[in-house]
Design an enzyme around this catalytic site. Structure first.
Site, PDB file in Angstrom:
ATOM      1  N   CYS A 106       0.190  -0.464  -2.819  1.00 57.17           N
ATOM      2  CA  CYS A 106      -0.611  -0.748  -1.471  1.00 57.17           C
ATOM      3  C   CYS A 106       0.552  -0.088  -0.586  1.00 57.17           C
ATOM      4  O   CYS A 106       1.539  -0.349  -0.493  1.00 57.17           O
ATOM      5  CB  CYS A 106      -0.204  -2.406  -1.351  1.00 57.17           C
ATOM      6  SG  CYS A 106      -0.492  -2.628  -0.173  1.00 57.17           S
ATOM      7  N   CYS A 146       2.000  -2.256   2.115  1.00 59.61           N
ATOM      8  CA  CYS A 146       2.791  -3.356   1.348  1.00 59.61           C
ATOM      9  C   CYS A 146       4.122  -2.805   2.010  1.00 59.61           C
ATOM     10  O   CYS A 146       5.224  -3.051   2.201  1.00 59.61           O
ATOM     11  CB  CYS A 146       2.729  -3.727   0.328  1.00 59.61           C
ATOM     12  SG  CYS A 146       1.064  -4.247   0.377  1.00 59.61           S
TER      13      CYS A 146
END
Length: 302
Positions: free
Chosen positions: A48, A51
């Site tokens: 991600c 993230c």
């Protein structure tokens, strides 16, 4: 005198505040721990992209809170159980737990200011913000007592917690100025944004500008010129510049006001323009600035 490098951290890792959690440890690390202090849970995954932006920013904010909140990171690929129970549908997703229950949260990467507001709301503003305020006050007090070492330690500590704190940056620069090191002060104040509106940053930059323009003539020589011919506005102006560069703002204001009293328009209002720079360098709320503005108004509107 050796001052503290503001870029160096005193070595607080904050690792006890941040954990890599699992489904197996969730009850202990999050539910039980949140009964003692708020716990932030960051649901993320290695693939991600957002993230990788949010995670470090969260960690920085948690460390800055100095123990007021803890953080647990959960890789949803390896630990899907609680992510499923909490209906995490996209990542990053962040939940805040208090007394064993989720009480707040958000999805996606958000700016540092919103992260700080999220943590402040969760902790009631406790932690780093309170400590930062106390350290800044200590630094100011130490500067007022000419304790430059103590001031440097206080401001450097703030910068180790909040590297972009403009008050602390200006404080360190003022320490260097007071210690006779304008070059280091210039390097330090450059850490602040160029368009900073922080009054102490603007004050330091004004002081450095005054110092850069100071004439090379000796005080005694300039004072002698003014005494010999009080109408020599250029000599008086040069003396005011030398005084302001040396930190004698009151003396500089007196001489500039004398020029304005005699000839408001001299040299395209150079004395009035210089006064405004000195007011900024001294601080708009300083006694020198307040008295100088009052006297200037009296002259202009008399």
């Amino acid at each position: 005198m050796t001052l503290i490098d503001p870029t160096l951290s005193p070595g607080r890792s904050g690792d006890d505040l941040i954990k890599e959690g699992t489904d197996a440890s969730f009850m202990t690390d999050v539910i039980e721990a949140s009964r003692h202090q708020p716990v932030i849970v960051d649901f993320w995954a290695t693939w991600c992209g957002p993230c990788r932006t949010l995670g470090p920013a969260l960690e920085k904010a948690v460390r800055a809170a100095k123990g007021a909140v803890k953080m647990v990171k959960i890789d949803v690929d390896a630990n899907p159980a609680y992510a499923g129970q909490l209906r995490v549908q996209s990542i990053p997703t962040v939940y805040a737990f208090v007394n064993g229950q989720p009480v707040d949260g958000f999805q996606g990467a958000i700016p540092d200011s919103q992260i700080k507001a999220f943590i402040d709301k969760l902790t009631g503003g406790a932690g780093g913000s309170t400590e930062t305020t106390q350290l800044l006050e200590l630094g100011e007090e130490s500067l007022g007592l000419n304790d430059f070492g103590g001031a440097a330690q206080a401001f450097a500590h703030v910068l180790s917690i909040e590297p972009e704190n403009e008050k602390a940056i200006a404080g360190m620069a003022r320490v260097y100025l007071a210690n006779g090191d304008p070059e280091q002060a210039l390097q330090t104040i450059a850490m602040a944004p160029q368009d900073s509106k922080e009054p102490t940053v603007q004050s330091v930059r004004a002081q450095l500008a005054l110092a850069a323009k100071a004439p090379t003539g000796a005080f005694a020589e300039l004072e002698a010129k003014v005494e010999a011919d009080p109408t020599d506005h250029q000599a008086r102006f040069d003396l005011a510049e030398a005084q302001s560069a040396a930190g004698d703002f009151k003396g500089a204001v007196d001489n500039l006001l004398a020029i304005i009293q005699a000839d408001r328009e001299w040299n395209d209002q150079a004395a009035r323009k210089q006064l405004l720079v000195i007011f900024e360098a001294a601080g708009v709320s300083s006694d020198v600035s307040k008295d100088g503005r009052r006297r200037l108004s009296s002259i202009l509107f008399s």
